[in-house]
Design a protein around this motif. Structure first.
Motif, PDB file in Angstrom:
ATOM      1  N   TYR A   1      20.489  33.148  35.467  1.00  0.00           N
ATOM      2  CA  TYR A   1      21.581  33.435  34.534  1.00  0.00           C
ATOM      3  C   TYR A   1      22.902  33.066  35.199  1.00  0.00           C
ATOM      4  O   TYR A   1      22.991  32.991  36.425  1.00  0.00           O
ATOM      5  CB  TYR A   1      21.594  34.917  34.142  1.00  0.00           C
ATOM      6  N   TRP A   2      23.920  32.824  34.394  1.00  0.00           N
ATOM      7  CA  TRP A   2      25.257  32.532  34.888  1.00  0.00           C
ATOM      8  C   TRP A   2      26.175  33.707  34.593  1.00  0.00           C
ATOM      9  O   TRP A   2      26.142  34.278  33.506  1.00  0.00           O
ATOM     10  CB  TRP A   2      25.824  31.284  34.220  1.00  0.00           C
ATOM     11  N   LEU A   3      27.010  34.069  35.558  1.00  0.00           N
ATOM     12  CA  LEU A   3      28.011  35.108  35.372  1.00  0.00           C
ATOM     13  C   LEU A   3      29.392  34.508  35.577  1.00  0.00           C
ATOM     14  O   LEU A   3      29.600  33.703  36.484  1.00  0.00           O
ATOM     15  CB  LEU A   3      27.807  36.254  36.366  1.00  0.00           C
ATOM     16  N   ALA A   4      30.331  34.899  34.727  1.00  0.00           N
ATOM     17  CA  ALA A   4      31.688  34.363  34.852  1.00  0.00           C
ATOM     18  C   ALA A   4      32.666  35.312  34.180  1.00  0.00           C
ATOM     19  O   ALA A   4      32.286  36.101  33.302  1.00  0.00           O
ATOM     20  CB  ALA A   4      31.776  32.977  34.214  1.00  0.00           C
ATOM     21  N   ASP A   5      33.907  35.239  34.590  1.00  0.00           N
ATOM     22  CA  ASP A   5      34.987  35.956  33.919  1.00  0.00           C
ATOM     23  C   ASP A   5      35.370  35.135  32.697  1.00  0.00           C
ATOM     24  O   ASP A   5      35.939  34.042  32.820  1.00  0.00           O
ATOM     25  CB  ASP A   5      36.176  36.107  34.869  1.00  0.00           C
ATOM     26  N   LEU A   6      35.060  35.636  31.505  1.00  0.00           N
ATOM     27  CA  LEU A   6      35.277  34.870  30.282  1.00  0.00           C
ATOM     28  C   LEU A   6      36.751  34.585  30.016  1.00  0.00           C
ATOM     29  O   LEU A   6      37.082  33.746  29.183  1.00  0.00           O
ATOM     30  CB  LEU A   6      34.658  35.595  29.090  1.00  0.00           C
TER      31      LEU A   6
ATOM     32  N   ARG B   1      37.193  22.863  27.779  1.00  0.00           N
ATOM     33  CA  ARG B   1      36.754  22.554  26.416  1.00  0.00           C
ATOM     34  C   ARG B   1      36.195  23.792  25.725  1.00  0.00           C
ATOM     35  O   ARG B   1      36.444  24.015  24.540  1.00  0.00           O
ATOM     36  CB  ARG B   1      35.703  21.434  26.447  1.00  0.00           C
ATOM     37  N   ARG B   2      35.450  24.598  26.464  1.00  0.00           N
ATOM     38  CA  ARG B   2      34.911  25.832  25.875  1.00  0.00           C
ATOM     39  C   ARG B   2      36.044  26.787  25.516  1.00  0.00           C
ATOM     40  O   ARG B   2      36.032  27.414  24.453  1.00  0.00           O
ATOM     41  CB  ARG B   2      33.930  26.486  26.845  1.00  0.00           C
TER      42      ARG B   2
ATOM     43  N   GLU C   1      34.254  34.302  19.936  1.00  0.00           N
ATOM     44  CA  GLU C   1      32.908  34.676  20.378  1.00  0.00           C
ATOM     45  C   GLU C   1      31.856  33.678  19.896  1.00  0.00           C
ATOM     46  O   GLU C   1      30.666  33.965  19.910  1.00  0.00           O
ATOM     47  CB  GLU C   1      32.553  36.094  19.918  1.00  0.00           C
ATOM     48  N   PHE C   2      32.302  32.525  19.439  1.00  0.00           N
ATOM     49  CA  PHE C   2      31.405  31.454  18.978  1.00  0.00           C
ATOM     50  C   PHE C   2      30.439  31.925  17.891  1.00  0.00           C
ATOM     51  O   PHE C   2      29.279  31.515  17.853  1.00  0.00           O
ATOM     52  CB  PHE C   2      30.635  30.852  20.151  1.00  0.00           C
ATOM     53  N   LYS C   3      30.956  32.770  17.009  1.00  0.00           N
ATOM     54  CA  LYS C   3      30.095  33.278  15.938  1.00  0.00           C
ATOM     55  C   LYS C   3      29.638  32.161  15.008  1.00  0.00           C
ATOM     56  O   LYS C   3      28.476  32.133  14.573  1.00  0.00           O
ATOM     57  CB  LYS C   3      30.837  34.365  15.156  1.00  0.00           C
TER      58      LYS C   3
END
Length: 216
Positions: free
Chosen positions: A28-33, A40-41, A50-52
């Protein structure tokens, strides 16, 4: 059970892999959103919180998908977040006979992409993609033969669902991405991705005996 402390630089990501007897069991990847390295994201989430919408396009999380066009747009946005430049000639009525998506990498390598919410051979998508790829390669021989021109078909179904059709796709050197691949790709957008390395990984995973650098 154990604990540990790590210094994580600002804007970086942590790739976590759970292993047992030296075999990876989960990752899994963990990051500070709030501080993602993939600009780009960050840009896309500004208009899709939240990319709904994107999650619904790709994974049908909110309501039944009305048309395959939503899935196609979702795949295009996902590839864009992974660093590709995207054209969608198949999205307009006057060029609907073209491939759904053309994705180009930093080095100019090309993905010819067909999208389907069903089986690979539905609406003759697989055979049509194979023919278009061969035609494109012939057209690009003068001056562009050094580029990778890779046909790829993306389905919303699982790999188990389309396993009976995989043989034909692989025999014709068509990359096949399924729901499982899309799940992983969405996670990968947390980081800034080199699209050429991403393409190389896809090709090596499905065609391990080939040399990516040799092109077509």
């Amino acid at each position: 059970i154990g604990t540990g402390n790590l210094e994580i630089p600002h804007g970086a990501m942590l790739h976590c892999v759970a292993s047992y007897k030296n075999d990876a069991q989960h990752q899994y990847w963990l990051a500070d959103l709030r501080n993602l390295p993939n600009a780009r994201r960050v840009l896309l989430e500004e208009s899709d919180k939240e990319f709904k919408v994107l999650r619904d396009y790709l994974f049908n999380e909110v309501k039944p998908r009305k048309t395959a066009r939503d899935f196609e747009f979702g795949v295009g946005l996902l590839l864009w977040m992974l660093g590709f430049s995207i054209a969608q000639p198949g999205a307009t009525q006057r060029t609907t006979d073209s491939v759904d998506l053309i994705a180009t990498s930093t080095k100019g390598n090309i993905l010819l992409v067909e999208c389907t919410v069903g089986l690979l051979k539905s609406d003759s998508k697989l055979s049509t993609l194979i023919a278009r790829a061969e035609s494109t390669k012939r057209r690009m021989q003068n001056g562009h033969r050094h580029l990778i021109i890779q046909p790829m078909i993306v389905t919303a179904m699982s790999r188990e669902d389309i396993k009976a059709e995989l043989k034909d796709a692989i025999e014709h050197r068509v990359l096949v991405l399924t729901k499982e691949n899309l799940d992983q790709m969405f996670l990968q957008t947390l980081a800034a991705i080199d699209p050429d390395q991403f393409l190389e990984q896809l090709i090596n995973a499905q065609f391990p005996t080939e040399n990516f650098n040799h092109g077509n």
